[in-house]
Design an enzyme around this catalytic site. Structure first.
Site, mmCIF file in Angstrom:
data_model
loop_
_atom_site.group_PDB
_atom_site.id
_atom_site.type_symbol
_atom_site.label_atom_id
_atom_site.label_comp_id
_atom_site.label_asym_id
_atom_site.label_seq_id
_atom_site.Cartn_x
_atom_site.Cartn_y
_atom_site.Cartn_z
ATOM 1 N N LEU A 472 0.817 -1.216 0.000
ATOM 2 C CA LEU A 472 0.000 0.000 0.000
ATOM 3 C C LEU A 472 0.853 1.270 0.000
ATOM 4 C CD1 LEU A 472 -2.695 -1.198 2.579
ATOM 5 C CD2 LEU A 472 -2.533 -1.683 0.128
ATOM 6 N N HIS A 473 1.925 1.236 -0.783
ATOM 7 C CA HIS A 473 2.786 2.403 -0.974
ATOM 8 C C HIS A 473 2.914 2.724 -2.467
ATOM 9 C CE1 HIS A 473 5.020 1.195 2.993
ATOM 10 N NE2 HIS A 473 3.902 1.851 3.230
#
Length: 543
Positions: A472-473
């Site tokens: 989730l980056h």
């Protein structure tokens, strides 16, 4: 109708900073548009509240990727903040800047002004570090960075075990060196989440020249010729438009999914894709939506011998009531920390000259992930999650249709590169080496996942294909660079190539991933961008 000098789209980690800093210009009229609501949801405040936001559609876009071919055709869940503060209002709050070589690498790609020596002043400018100021850290900035409340004896044992496994002790992952085991700092203040909405936007909203509109989903940038002149957005079922002043600028800060999607909806992107989706082409810019990068990770879970984990809280209504009362009345107890106390930065092999693995430790273990969130095991457990910091595989953002409210088509293409596969297998073995050390023997019962049946490299890789997920980056989908022919979307001053009055300021502009969590780097990018825009306002756009 008011014409604005700056229209900022998205009030997240980049957009809230941009709106706050640009509104410091006394004679500039600034409009901030946010698709989500005000950040008043209770679970935004307590540090341990973020799992409750993981699948909350009121504050979360809840995107999904297309089926990932190398991961058994699984879809990767992609929660992103849809609220003032954006993902900084729903994330795990870890404050990690990355490695200095990340930014020197950006500069070597032709991005003048983005080397480590160039960006360090902006990290320090943003920061109000509870540990004080030094050559690498700042105080007095908007964003409070603090050590976590309380602690965890399991986390202490993991740090000790990592040192027994041969890793150095590191008191500051944002200090002179990144290698080693130690404790994370977080973006919290007085045991409350300190999102960009609260750090930057809340004090800035007292200024008369800043207008904030929530519930406003931007659908496209309005252009005349090759210049942005305003934006179109939907609010309360109606389509509205707002325009720029003569020398005004639109700033897209809608994130690595949202910013390229808005550009594509506006006719700015690969012409063949826009034609396929029935979107009139304004500017054929090949790099829009390309170069999608994200860290990749897995979770090794362990049953704990002692009832000292978050699982006991998750499985007891009485414990939850007590924890809620402790936090509401005294800002104490398990809700006052994020449960990710300790971590490790390590090298997956001796030939690496800097860490390419980050291990996050969670004081819980997950039996199942559902649409309602995560369900803990019915016994004490903890997790060590190795993250590959330098993945080779890249993906894309595309439009599913010409419907501007539809979710974008997200393809991560994880695990396509053999380097990524080999690194993750070595990362699993590193975690197992740490887990086998004497310091953890009092807590270690057995490995739940992947379990002893996954012992060989091939067996570990098979497990990874079925269990590993996105970290989730996401970054890179509007990457900066001097030459659009090489895939760059914005120049080193973050201006969209070929379109005047339009910039992108968020993680989408990063040409490569930082070696660490991305929230602090995005805030840095926005701090630097705001200074560049202030300079351009004084000197003219080509000063």
């Amino acid at each position: 109708m008011t014409n604005y000098d700056y229209i900022v789209v998205g009030a997240g980690s980049g957009g809230a900073v941009m709106a706050a800093r640009l509104s410091e210009i006394p004679d500039a009229r600034v409009l901030l548009l946010e698709a989500g609501p005000e950040d008043t949801a209770f679970w935004i405040t307590p540090p341990m509240g973020y799992p409750m936001l993981f699948t909350d559609p009121k504050v979360n876009w809840m995107f999904e990727t297309e089926p990932e071919a190398e991961l058994n055709d699984r879809r990767m869940y992609q929660p992103r903040g849809k609220v003032l503060g954006g993902s900084s209002a729903i994330n795990g709050m870890l404050y990690i800047r990355g490695h200095p070589e990340d930014y020197d690498g950006w500069r070597q790609l032709g991005n003048t002004g983005w080397g480590w020596d160039d960006v360090l002043p902006y990290f320090r400018k943003a920061e109000d570090n509870a540990r004080g100021t030094d050559d690498l850290h700042g105080t007095g900035g908007p964003l409070h960075v603090s050590d976590q409340a309380g602690g965890s004896e399991v986390a202490d044992a993991i740090v000790a075990a990592a040192c027994e496994a041969g890793l150095p002790r590191n008191p500051d992952f944002n200090g002179p060196t990144q290698d080693g085991a130690g404790y994370f700092q977080t973006t919290t203040k007085d045991r409350r989440r300190h999102s960009t909405a609260r750090a930057y936007l809340k004090p800035a909203r007292t200024r008369a020249n800043l207008t904030v509109v929530t519930g406003a989903q931007t659908t496209r940038v309005l252009t005349e010729g090759r210049r942005a002149v305003g934006v179109e957005y939907r609010r309360r079922g109606l389509i509205e438009t707002v325009r720029l002043s003569e020398r005004g600028e639109v700033v897209l800060s809608a994130g690595s999914f949202g910013s390229p999607q808005i550009l594509l909806q506006s006719g700015i992107g690969p012409a063949d894709h826009l034609n396929d989706r029935g979107v009139p082409v304004v500017h054929d810019l090949r790099g829009v939506g390309e170069n999608l990068r994200d860290h990749f990770y897995c979770s090794l879970m362990f049953r704990c011998r002692k009832p000292v984990t978050i699982n006991e809280l998750a499985n007891s209504r009485l414990r939850q009531l007590i924890a809620g009362a402790q936090y509401v009345l005294f800002k104490q107890g398990p809700l006052a920390s994020n449960g990710i106390f300790a971590g490790v930065f390590a090298r997956s092999s001796p030939d690496k000259h800097r860490p390419d693995i980050q291990i996050n430790t969670n004081m819980w273990s997950v039996a199942a992930r559902t649409s309602a969130g995560m369900k803990a095991h019915p016994f004490p457990g903890f997790t060590m999650s190795p993250v590959h910091l330098d993945p080779r595989s890249t993906g894309t953002i595309r439009l599913k249709s010409n419907d501007p409210t539809a979710a974008p088509e997200i393809r991560m293409n994880f695990f396509r590169d053999p380097v990524d596969r080999d690194t993750m297998v070595r990362a699993v073995r590193l975690v197992r080496r740490i887990a086998s050390q004497p310091a953890l023997s009092a807590y270690m019962d057995h490995e739940i996942a992947p379990g002893a049946e996954h012992a060989t490299d091939d067996e570990i890789e098979t497990w990874l294909r079925g269990a590993a997920i996105a970290n989730l980056h996401p970054v890179g989908t509007c990457q900066m660079g001097p030459d659009p022919a090489s895939g760059a979307v914005v120049d080193p001053r973050l201006r969209v190539h070929g379109i005047g009055g339009l910039r992108v300021v968020d993680g989408a502009v990063m040409p490569r991933l930082p070696h660490g969590n991305t929230n602090a780097p995005i805030i840095m990018v926005a701090e630097k961008a705001a200074d560049m825009m202030k300079q351009d306002r004084k000197e003219g756009p080509h000063g």
